[in-house]
Scaffold this active site. Structure first.
Site, mmCIF file in Angstrom:
data_model
loop_
_atom_site.group_PDB
_atom_site.id
_atom_site.type_symbol
_atom_site.label_atom_id
_atom_site.label_comp_id
_atom_site.label_asym_id
_atom_site.label_seq_id
_atom_site.Cartn_x
_atom_site.Cartn_y
_atom_site.Cartn_z
ATOM 1 N N HIS A 1 -7.151 -6.100 0.045
ATOM 2 C CA HIS A 1 -6.041 -5.142 0.056
ATOM 3 C C HIS A 1 -4.801 -5.642 0.810
ATOM 4 C CE1 HIS A 1 -3.968 -1.364 -0.179
ATOM 5 N NE2 HIS A 1 -3.863 -1.308 1.137
ATOM 6 N N ASP B 1 -10.077 -4.989 -4.329
ATOM 7 C CA ASP B 1 -9.377 -4.211 -3.312
ATOM 8 C C ASP B 1 -10.297 -3.069 -2.912
ATOM 9 O OD1 ASP B 1 -7.735 -2.381 -1.916
ATOM 10 O OD2 ASP B 1 -5.954 -2.963 -3.040
ATOM 11 N N SER C 1 0.828 -1.207 0.000
ATOM 12 C CA SER C 1 0.000 0.000 0.000
ATOM 13 C C SER C 1 0.865 1.261 0.000
ATOM 14 C CB SER C 1 -0.959 -0.043 1.188
ATOM 15 O OG SER C 1 -1.976 0.910 1.062
#
Length: 269
Positions: free
Chosen positions: A242, A212, A111
């Site tokens: 995610h 996601d 991320s």
């Protein structure tokens, strides 16, 4: 736009869960060469979300630096006191330690951790042998992000983004809130990073979850359009959300990223 949320538990996270990791290389397992890997967690998360990845890499003989980003791993309020420049500096410090002690360095991240790896690649150039990204965030289709410069002065946080995980029972131990001052700084950092994507020429392995709920397709589009890397591959994860490093596709990520690291560091010998 989601309704601003003002309340959240005050209890700090368990220090044992969020502890950083630093282990030396074991060159006897990596063909006699010392290879370092920087492993980076994401926004409102902490090292717990990428610890299994870091431990897998360490078991393969790689030196690992897995820092805890400023403002993370304590209370969500602490995150509003820091920003993008602080996180970039932390990642650069971890990279410098690895570069000083190893023959080659690769950066991997989840991320915002992936975005910080991209920032490092843009700034350090060929100092990195490559980067591996899992659901990296560099852009968003969300309209409320445009209001963050104003909203950050009105409310401290929105509801959190933690635990977007398909695997039952998994918990990343992230913050229950998304602090808005920190989020505004992060998105400003993303905007600058997008402009600098063409500076990135190192090999890139990019894992993207098909579903996601945190990072949308705009980040994939930005990477495909902006990177100058000739060695670039995007692989889709079909069974994870995610936080894929704690999800059903984690073993695949660990194995394929290790193969990538072995390949790109061998090419630099």
């Amino acid at each position: 736009m989601r309704i601003p949320f003002r309340g959240a538990p005050e209890a700090p996270l368990d220090p044992a869960l969020v502890a950083p990791m630093s282990v030396p290389a074991r060159p006897e397992l990596t063909g006699g060469r010392r290879v370092g890997v920087l492993v980076q967690h994401g926004f409102t998360g902490n090292p717990f979300s990428v610890r299994p990845w870091a431990e897998d890499l360490a078991a393969r003989g790689y030196a690992v630096e897995m820092p805890l980003l400023p403002g993370h791993g304590t209370r969500w309020q602490d995150l509003n006191r820091v920003g993008w420049a602080d996180w970039v500096a932390t990642v650069e410090g971890a990279y410098d330690r690895l570069a000083a002690e190893n023959d080659a360095v690769v950066a991997v991240g989840l991320s915002m951790g992936g975005a910080l790896c991209l920032r490092l690649a843009a700034d350090k150039g060929d100092g990195l042998a490559g980067i591996c990204l899992v659901n990296p965030a560099v852009d968003t289709l969300r309209k409320d992000v445009k209001a963050l410069p104003v909203l950050k002065h009105v409310v401290p946080a929105f509801p959190g983004i933690a635990n977007d995980i398909k695997k039952p029972g998994a918990d990343e131990h992230g913050y229950p809130m998304t602090p808005l001052k920190a989020a505004a700084s992060m998105f400003a950092g993303y905007a600058e990073l997008r402009r600098d994507l063409p500076r990135i020429t190192v090999p890139v392995l990019f894992f993207r979850s098909a579903e996601d709920h945190v990072v949308d397709i705009s980040s994939s589009r930005a990477l495909n359009a902006g990177l100058s890397s000739k060695d670039f591959e995007e692989r889709v994860l079909e069974d994870s959300y995610h936080v894929a490093t704690l999800d059903n596709d984690a073993p695949r990520i660990f194995a394929e990223s290790a193969d990538f690291i072995a390949r790109v560091t061998a090419e630099r010998s």
